[in-house]
Design a protein around this motif. Sequence first.
Motif, PDB file in Angstrom:
ATOM      1  N   ASP A  83       0.822  -1.212   0.000  1.00 28.49           N
ATOM      2  CA  ASP A  83       0.000   0.000   0.000  1.00 28.49           C
ATOM      3  C   ASP A  83       0.855   1.260   0.000  1.00 28.49           C
ATOM      4  O   ASP A  83       0.513   2.247  -0.644  1.00 28.49           O
ATOM      5  CB  ASP A  83      -0.965  -0.002   1.188  1.00 28.49           C
ATOM      6  N   ALA A  84       1.985   1.229   0.706  1.00 23.50           N
ATOM      7  CA  ALA A  84       2.888   2.383   0.703  1.00 23.50           C
ATOM      8  C   ALA A  84       3.468   2.611  -0.694  1.00 23.50           C
ATOM      9  O   ALA A  84       3.544   3.755  -1.166  1.00 23.50           O
ATOM     10  CB  ALA A  84       4.009   2.182   1.722  1.00 23.50           C
ATOM     11  N   THR A  87       0.638   3.990  -2.908  1.00 20.09           N
ATOM     12  CA  THR A  87       0.351   5.390  -2.576  1.00 20.09           C
ATOM     13  C   THR A  87       1.418   6.306  -3.167  1.00 20.09           C
ATOM     14  O   THR A  87       1.097   7.361  -3.722  1.00 20.09           O
ATOM     15  CB  THR A  87       0.257   5.578  -1.047  1.00 20.09           C
ATOM     16  N   GLU A  88       2.664   5.884  -3.059  1.00 21.86           N
ATOM     17  CA  GLU A  88       3.773   6.666  -3.627  1.00 21.86           C
ATOM     18  C   GLU A  88       3.652   6.784  -5.148  1.00 21.86           C
ATOM     19  O   GLU A  88       4.013   7.805  -5.728  1.00 21.86           O
ATOM     20  CB  GLU A  88       5.094   5.990  -3.264  1.00 21.86           C
ATOM     21  N   MET A  90       0.833   6.806  -6.858  1.00 23.63           N
ATOM     22  CA  MET A  90      -0.398   7.490  -7.258  1.00 23.63           C
ATOM     23  C   MET A  90      -0.202   9.004  -7.233  1.00 23.63           C
ATOM     24  O   MET A  90       0.771   9.511  -6.675  1.00 23.63           O
ATOM     25  CB  MET A  90      -1.550   7.068  -6.340  1.00 23.63           C
ATOM     26  N   HIS A  94      -3.986  11.109  -3.312  1.00 29.15           N
ATOM     27  CA  HIS A  94      -4.762   9.883  -3.465  1.00 29.15           C
ATOM     28  C   HIS A  94      -4.203   8.809  -2.541  1.00 29.15           C
ATOM     29  O   HIS A  94      -2.998   8.741  -2.322  1.00 29.15           O
ATOM     30  CB  HIS A  94      -4.733   9.404  -4.919  1.00 29.15           C
ATOM     31  N   GLN A  95      -5.082   7.982  -2.014  1.00 31.43           N
ATOM     32  CA  GLN A  95      -4.670   6.934  -1.086  1.00 31.43           C
ATOM     33  C   GLN A  95      -5.322   5.609  -1.456  1.00 31.43           C
ATOM     34  O   GLN A  95      -6.457   5.582  -1.940  1.00 31.43           O
ATOM     35  CB  GLN A  95      -5.041   7.320   0.346  1.00 31.43           C
ATOM     36  N   VAL A  96      -4.618   4.530  -1.185  1.00 26.87           N
ATOM     37  CA  VAL A  96      -5.089   3.193  -1.526  1.00 26.87           C
ATOM     38  C   VAL A  96      -6.461   2.874  -0.923  1.00 26.87           C
ATOM     39  O   VAL A  96      -7.326   2.341  -1.625  1.00 26.87           O
ATOM     40  CB  VAL A  96      -4.030   2.126  -1.139  1.00 26.87           C
ATOM     41  N   ARG A  98      -8.988   4.514  -0.573  1.00 29.00           N
ATOM     42  CA  ARG A  98     -10.083   5.194  -1.256  1.00 29.00           C
ATOM     43  C   ARG A  98     -10.340   4.644  -2.660  1.00 29.00           C
ATOM     44  O   ARG A  98     -11.290   5.047  -3.323  1.00 29.00           O
ATOM     45  CB  ARG A  98      -9.793   6.690  -1.311  1.00 29.00           C
ATOM     46  N   ARG A 104      -8.407  -2.003  -6.193  1.00 28.37           N
ATOM     47  CA  ARG A 104      -7.420  -2.102  -5.113  1.00 28.37           C
ATOM     48  C   ARG A 104      -6.831  -3.518  -5.054  1.00 28.37           C
ATOM     49  O   ARG A 104      -5.624  -3.700  -4.915  1.00 28.37           O
ATOM     50  CB  ARG A 104      -8.076  -1.720  -3.785  1.00 28.37           C
TER      51      ARG A 104
END
Length: 173
Positions: A83-84, A87-88, A90, A94-96, A98, A104
């Motif tokens: 996930d990190a 996120t990096e 994207m 924006h966050q995973v 969401r 996902r």
Amino acid sequence: MTQTTGSRRGEGGTKPSRRRMARLAVVQALYQIDLNGEKPEAVLRQFEQHRLGQTDEGMHLNADPKFFTVLLRGVVERQTEIDALLTEAMAPGHQVPRIEVVLRAILRAAAYELIAMPDVPPRVVLAEYVDITGDFFSEREASLANGILDRVARGARTAEYGGGDRGPSAPEQ
């Protein structure tokens, strides 16, 4: 979940590979875990006993069970790291959590393959998961998945994939 046939690679009467079907089954399992809050080991057992090698909504999940197990367990065990990375990769803000649940699951499975399965070429990983994204979503989401996974691949497999974040990519073969 939507019925799929193996996407663009499965057109023309060719059957999807057992690895393709394992990837699809992992996406379904991750969806089930995420949406229903089920324990990963319970879902794994359910898939091994009742879904892999069975007909599911008109689709035969003739999946590679070993690949399925390694992939599912790997995604679950390394989800925080994955996930990190996502996120990096994207767009800022924006966050995973969401992201839509199926997308996902697709991104997590692909990212795991990119960081933990060096025997699978990164371009194969991208092609497979972009096709799977196209099975569930429009071309817009498939393009989004391609962009995110391309950035993950360039970071995780710099020497193999070529160029780092913005450098030239290796030539197509």
